[in-house]
Scaffold this active site. Structure first.
Site, PDB file in Angstrom:
ATOM      1  N   HIS A   1       0.835  -1.201   0.000  1.00  0.00           N
ATOM      2  CA  HIS A   1       0.000   0.000   0.000  1.00  0.00           C
ATOM      3  C   HIS A   1       0.873   1.257   0.000  1.00  0.00           C
ATOM      4  O   HIS A   1       0.721   2.155   0.822  1.00  0.00           O
ATOM      5  CB  HIS A   1      -0.963   0.014   1.190  1.00  0.00           C
ATOM      6  CG  HIS A   1      -2.057  -0.998   1.063  1.00  0.00           C
ATOM      7  ND1 HIS A   1      -2.930  -1.297   2.084  1.00  0.00           N
ATOM      8  CD2 HIS A   1      -2.434  -1.780   0.026  1.00  0.00           C
ATOM      9  CE1 HIS A   1      -3.786  -2.216   1.684  1.00  0.00           C
ATOM     10  NE2 HIS A   1      -3.503  -2.535   0.427  1.00  0.00           N
TER      11      HIS A   1
ATOM     12  N   ASP B   1     -11.279  -0.492  -8.860  1.00  0.00           N
ATOM     13  CA  ASP B   1     -10.023  -0.884  -8.227  1.00  0.00           C
ATOM     14  C   ASP B   1      -9.230  -1.673  -9.272  1.00  0.00           C
ATOM     15  O   ASP B   1      -9.470  -2.855  -9.470  1.00  0.00           O
ATOM     16  CB  ASP B   1     -10.322  -1.745  -6.990  1.00  0.00           C
ATOM     17  CG  ASP B   1      -9.072  -2.008  -6.167  1.00  0.00           C
ATOM     18  OD1 ASP B   1      -8.004  -1.468  -6.500  1.00  0.00           O
ATOM     19  OD2 ASP B   1      -9.176  -2.764  -5.169  1.00  0.00           O
TER      20      ASP B   1
HETATM   21 MN    MN Z   1      -7.917  -4.284  -4.578  1.00  0.00          MN
END
Ligand code: MN
Length: 491
Positions: free
Chosen positions: A284, A313
């Site tokens: 992330h 996404d």
């Molecule tokens: Mn994802």
């Protein structure tokens, strides 16, 4: 026949004309959509119960500036109301209030001329009934003296309050220190904890119902999700064409987000992840700080446009210079194979864990074949420090919708669920793999609509195959001729 064709052509042109004049002007969710969702919740609620939803709190960024407000998705799903300081009560059965029958009551913010001068108009209890289709609306200030006896219900269902400073992953977090401090100094507050003898309080059932509802997308939601995914993949393509060694990660993030907004997506559905080389191995990574991405590196771009509340996404991993190296391609094609194998079994009835297992199987076996894992023995593929798979350490699939990791049931796939399939391989510097594999991060993430006998890939506007990515990257870009003045000091 000729006349018929002519008429058909004219008819189609007329339709196109209408479309062109109305660029997605009326595609907001309607109050009727939210009303039907409240009815769907009521159908799941046990007799003589009430469900209570609160809006999200306003979060402070620094001093007198707050973060951009984002409504709680459950509250939005139920009401369509986007303002803070609101609450809705949804009753299973009709109740009588001052001679008026109702099965729902909304509390909203009071008007405030000064605040509205700064922030724009508020719906208020005068505007809410028509806009939101909820007939009984009060101001938040009226709740204190409100004549409603919650003990009359068999269950009062709501979510646990968010403990702002609570961090369950950290031992001795700030919340705990504050609690201890309160005990030490004898501070007592009746709203610190739910009193255990209040037996009609139910903090669990509502979430199960919401997962059941929100996990299956309605047609209106699918339209918005398709739009969000189209915008995101279109942006991925434009960035693939535009990217060059020497650009910064921030600049590449900016190109994506500019294109999102060009197509009227209001926000990013989550902080954009743009990581070149070893930065791509940070799952992330949102700093997107690297000032110059380099020839020979891969760049991992996990980005999702949010359109009218619904977020895509999508992740693409591409070579900065337009050509995968031999080793990069081996890893990339293995991740692609894992995604394809999962896609092939993705349909109603397949479980989330089957999807995870098949991606793990393909990746682990492929990494053994490449000599990156010694064997399939758990001790060879597990990182003892994290307890996770060493090179594919995350899950493969999640719902998307109002949340990027959307609420939904995580057992079996059902028709009209929308999920991601996102296998990845991340080989960090210093890992036991041969040096030639170091700093290769690959994630391929796509969005799928589950159907009865298969799944529809929503994000196939952006190429997934390594050859197709290379081909697209050869194309000229609209940004090639963008020349901005040098930033120099003028002091
Ligand atoms: Mn994802």
């Amino acid at each position: 026949m000729k006349n018929y064709l002519l008429l058909l052509t004219l008819f189609c042109l007329a339709l196109m004309e209408v479309k062109a004049q109305n660029p997605h002007k009326d595609d907001f969710l309607t109050s009727d959509f939210h009303k039907k969702r409240r009815e769907a919740l009521r159908a799941l609620m046990p007799p003589n119960t009430v469900a209570v939803f609160f809006s999200n709190p306003v979060r402070n960024r620094a001093n007198d500036v707050d973060y951009v407000y984002h409504q709680d998705p459950n509250f939005f799903y139920m009401t369509g109301h986007k303002e803070p300081h609101s609450m809705v009560l949804i009753f299973k059965d009709n109740l009588n209030f001052n001679g008026k029958e109702t099965n729902e009551i909304l509390f909203v913010r009071q008007h405030n001329a000064l605040m509205e001068m700064y922030e724009g108009g508020r719906l208020g209890k005068d505007g809410a009934p028509e806009k939101l289709g909820i007939n009984m609306v009060f101001e938040g200030t009226e709740f204190g003296d409100f004549n409603l006896d919650f003990s009359q219900f068999d269950k009062v269902m709501f979510y646990k309050f968010k403990d702002d400073v609570r961090d369950h992953r950290e031992k001795g977090d700030l919340y705990e220190m504050i609690q201890e401090f309160k005990t030490k100094v004898g501070y007592e507050s009746k709203d610190l904890a739910i009193e255990p003898h209040k037996t009609n309080i139910d903090l669990r059932s509502l979430d199960q119902m919401m997962a059941k509802l929100r996990g299956i997308k309605e047609k209106e939601e699918l339209d918005l999700l398709r739009k969000a995914v189209d915008i995101s993949t279109l942006a991925q393509n434009e960035v693939m064409k535009a990217i060059k060694p020497g650009m910064s990660e921030t600049e590449i993030q900016g190109l994506h987000e500019f294109i999102f907004k060009k197509y009227r997506a209001e926000y990013e559905g989550y902080p954009s992840i743009v990581g070149a080389g070893h930065n791509g191995c940070v799952l992330h990574y949102i700093e997107n700080y690297k000032p110059e991405v380099e020839d020979g590196e891969l760049i991992l771009m996990d980005l999702g446009a949010e359109y009218h509340g619904y977020t895509a996404d999508v992740t693409r991993t591409i070579p900065v210079n337009g050509k995968f190296s031999e080793n990069q391609k081996l890893i990339y094609d293995l991740v692609y194979k894992a995604q394809e194998e999962a896609r092939k079994i993705c349909k109603e009835g397949t479980s989330f864990s089957e999807l995870t297992k098949i991606t793990q199987k393909v990746i682990n076996e492929g990494l053994v074949e490449l000599g990156i894992y010694k064997s399939l023995n758990p001790e060879d593929i597990t990182n003892p420090d994290t307890g996770r798979n060493r090179y594919y350490p995350h899950g493969c699939c999640h719902h998307i919708g109002l949340d990027v990791h959307d609420k939904g049931e995580y057992a079996e796939l059902k028709e009209n669920m929308v999920i991601t399939i996102e296998p990845g391989i991340y080989i960090t510097e210093g890992s036991p793999a041969d040096k030639k594999w170091w700093n290769i991060p690959v994630r391929i993430e796509d969005d799928f609509l589950v159907t009865k006998d298969g799944c529809e890939i929503l994000s196939d506007l952006a190429p997934r195959k390594s050859e197709d990515i290379e081909k697209l990257m050869e194309q000229p870009s609209a940004f090639d001729n963008l020349v901005l003045p040098e930033l120099e000091s003028h002091h």
